[in-house]
Design an enzyme around this catalytic site. Structure first.
Site, short mmCIF file in Angstrom:
data_model
loop_
_atom_site.label_atom_id
_atom_site.label_comp_id
_atom_site.label_asym_id
_atom_site.label_seq_id
_atom_site.Cartn_x
_atom_site.Cartn_y
_atom_site.Cartn_z
N LYS A 82 44.10 57.49 83.98
CA LYS A 82 44.52 57.55 84.78
C LYS A 82 45.59 56.43 84.73
CE LYS A 82 43.13 55.65 89.04
NZ LYS A 82 43.09 55.33 90.67
N LYS A 137 32.82 45.27 80.83
CA LYS A 137 34.03 45.92 82.07
C LYS A 137 34.34 44.01 82.34
CE LYS A 137 32.57 50.25 84.07
NZ LYS A 137 31.58 50.70 85.05
N LYS A 159 39.99 57.61 75.46
CA LYS A 159 40.24 58.39 75.94
C LYS A 159 41.28 58.90 77.59
CE LYS A 159 36.34 58.72 79.03
NZ LYS A 159 35.27 58.41 79.33
#
Length: 331
Positions: A197, A110, A194
């Site tokens: 959104k 991340k 994956k």
């Protein structure tokens, strides 16, 4: 047996959220005591709009309830409404070790190449995750493969704390395998990514608020290949998009992939896609209606979250009090 799990209130929920976590939670609440929280404090590790975060908490609560989470069976609350989480995190931060956190692969993923610019919160949030679980002496935590390392960290912290202060306070949690298998739902346009959104195109995902026609259109246009469907899962090797659509059907109908393929062996996606669209519409249409009703009733949502937070605080208080006593912060 007590299960604790959280989900970040990201808003704009999609099929991946539903099949990847929420429907598994629905089954869990009939199997054991469950606490489910909307992890708004964890969401602070990602830059966002404060007003949107507040809306997302309600939206996620509405989605959970519309999907079948029953506040009478499960404790549902917003993370930030139970300050004991943050207080215990600080105590556990003094037990956890830098070397343990440096090994956490999610931080590396991340933070990207510029780790020096990442927030301290992003680095230490696994300790907050540990506090989330240990605060309630949860025996089990439902996790995917990408979160198993976090359960190991929680276990390490629990055992070190108990050993350091000569107490038997924290339960070392185990991964929970109940509630069925969580589906890994991929993009409708790229079976190697994956469903998310954040993808630029809305055609990559099925949103929980999509109407029936939109669902049918998205499935019709989903990327596939020209080969017929095989008779077993092994035949889907190397066919990411095909495996994704078959996996979605399996999760929706609570069957394994081989069973689904048994119904469609030798057929192409011209036959499979309409059946998948019908299954999605049958599952999502009533959920969408309930979600839209709940979205408008903010007073009911707030009441559910307030009640859940009060129950969670009552459960959390004795553990926090014992932790503070163990380290010398209280008598």
């Amino acid at each position: 047996m007590r299960v604790v799990s959280g989900i970040q209130p990201t808003g704009d929920l999609h099929l991946g959220n539903l099949l990847g976590a929420i429907l598994r939670w629905v089954k869990m609440q009939d199997e054991t005591e469950c606490l489910f929280f909307l992890a708004d404090m964890h969401a602070l590790t990602i830059e966002g709009e404060p007003a949107q975060l507040r809306r997302n908490v309600r939206e996620m609560a509405a989605a959970l309830i519309a999907s079948g989470i029953d506040p009478e069976k499960s404790t549902v609350f917003a993370h930030s409404h139970v300050p004991e989480h943050a207080e215990l995190q600080w105590i556990l931060s003094c037990t956890a070790r830098m070397g343990w956190l440096n090994r956490m692969t999610q931080f590396k993923a991340k933070s990207g190449k510029n780790k020096e610019a990442a927030s301290v919160g992003l680095f230490t949030y696994p300790v907050l995750q540990a506090a989330d679980v240990l605060l309630y002496n949860a025996t089990h935590v439902p996790v995917g493969d990408d979160q198993k390392q976090h359960i190991e960290l929680a276990r390490d912290i629990a055992m070190k704390f108990n050993n350091d202060f000569n107490v038997e306070l924290f339960t070392a949690p185990e991964p929970y395998i109940g509630g069925g298998t969580a589906a890994r739902v991929m993009s409708l346009r790229d079976g190697t990514e994956k469903m998310s959104k954040s993808a630029e195109s809305d055609m990559t995902r099925i949103n929980l608020t999509d109407d029936d026609d939109t669902i049918a259109t998205k499935i019709k246009k989903a990327r596939t290949d020209p080969e017929p469907l095989p008779g077993n899962a092994e035949g889907l090797e190397g066919r990411a998009e095909a495996r994704n659509l078959v996996g979605i059907m399996a999760a929706l109908t609570d069957r394994d992939i081989d069973e689904v393929l048994g119904d469609f062996e030798g057929q192409g996606f011209g036959a499979f896609k309409p059946a998948l669209a019908d299954a999605l519409i049958a599952r999502l249409s009533p959920l969408r209606s309930r979600l839209l009703e709940l979205r408008e009733d903010t007073a009911q949502l707030d009441s559910i979250l307030d009640s859940g937070a009060q129950k969670a605080r009552e459960l959390a208080a004795p553990t926090l009090a014992e932790a503070k006593k163990a380290v010398g912060l209280s008598r």
